[in-house]
Design an enzyme around this catalytic site. Sequence first.
Site, PDB file in Angstrom:
ATOM      1  N   HIS A  55      -8.970  22.580 -34.435  1.00  0.00           N
ATOM      2  CA  HIS A  55      -8.063  22.117 -33.487  1.00  0.00           C
ATOM      3  C   HIS A  55      -8.250  20.583 -33.203  1.00  0.00           C
ATOM      4  O   HIS A  55      -7.032  19.646 -32.586  1.00  0.00           O
ATOM      5  CB  HIS A  55      -8.342  23.146 -32.317  1.00  0.00           C
ATOM      6  CG  HIS A  55      -7.482  24.488 -33.285  1.00  0.00           C
ATOM      7  ND1 HIS A  55      -8.491  25.098 -33.245  1.00  0.00           N
ATOM      8  CD2 HIS A  55      -6.614  25.018 -33.551  1.00  0.00           C
ATOM      9  CE1 HIS A  55      -7.647  26.869 -33.757  1.00  0.00           C
ATOM     10  NE2 HIS A  55      -6.133  26.375 -33.865  1.00  0.00           N
ATOM     11  N   LYS A  57      -3.950  25.645 -38.307  1.00  0.00           N
ATOM     12  CA  LYS A  57      -4.390  25.338 -37.323  1.00  0.00           C
ATOM     13  C   LYS A  57      -3.586  24.134 -36.660  1.00  0.00           C
ATOM     14  O   LYS A  57      -2.937  23.173 -36.946  1.00  0.00           O
ATOM     15  CB  LYS A  57      -5.934  24.721 -36.939  1.00  0.00           C
ATOM     16  CG  LYS A  57      -7.006  25.796 -37.682  1.00  0.00           C
ATOM     17  CD  LYS A  57      -8.779  25.513 -36.576  1.00  0.00           C
ATOM     18  CE  LYS A  57      -9.375  27.153 -37.783  1.00  0.00           C
ATOM     19  NZ  LYS A  57     -10.903  26.087 -37.571  1.00  0.00           N
ATOM     20  N   SER A  74      -7.389  29.178 -30.384  1.00  0.00           N
ATOM     21  CA  SER A  74      -8.621  28.266 -30.005  1.00  0.00           C
ATOM     22  C   SER A  74      -9.576  28.075 -29.786  1.00  0.00           C
ATOM     23  O   SER A  74     -10.004  28.495 -28.461  1.00  0.00           O
ATOM     24  CB  SER A  74      -8.255  27.060 -30.117  1.00  0.00           C
ATOM     25  OG  SER A  74      -9.564  25.694 -30.173  1.00  0.00           O
TER      26      SER A  74
END
Length: 210
Positions: free
Chosen positions: A125, A98, A170
């Site tokens: 995230h 991520k 996200s």
Amino acid sequence: MRSSIPARFSLFSLQTHLRLKGIKARAKVPLDKMRDSEEDAPLFSDSTGEALNASAWNLVREATASATNVNAENEDLNDDPASMRWIEPVEMTPGTHKYVLMKVCDEENGEKKFLVRSYARCSYHAENFREAVGELRKDERMATLKAHVIGGGRIEYDEEKKRVFVYGYSMTFGRTPGCNKKTMEIIRKRFAEEDGDGPLAECEWSDEGY
């Protein structure tokens, strides 16, 4: 689009929000005692990306506290003021992880710079944001600057073949128009610079997937 838990939410609002969403908190303590658990590691829902404890909620609030244009396509990629050249624009770990696209701003003179951060050690995230800010704050020059998240997704980085693929979004910070494209451009530009690792063989992006 921002996180479904805005910074203005009160603790009571957060509790109600999670209950209505049908999300079971995985925090170590009940939600009504969240204030006492702020030192716990941030916990996020794997299915919705929402904050599940006070530590996570405060992290999201910090990451989204600054007013920002959430359309990354409107931002100037070439912003790299001399006062911020000490900040590395791209830090990413080989593999698929991520990432967050961040903006560091000097609120006094309006100078700004984009940063891409993707660490293998971060499961969420928001944790990439926390790690990045933690490193930046080790330098006293960061004292006059503010950082916030524009958006995020995933980066697939093959270091040996010099290939990068930016995709997804996200759940915590929501979909941001132009985020993956802007991130790809920043990465490609950084690799092509004199002190970079050389031009990438392939650098692509997509808004598909998660």
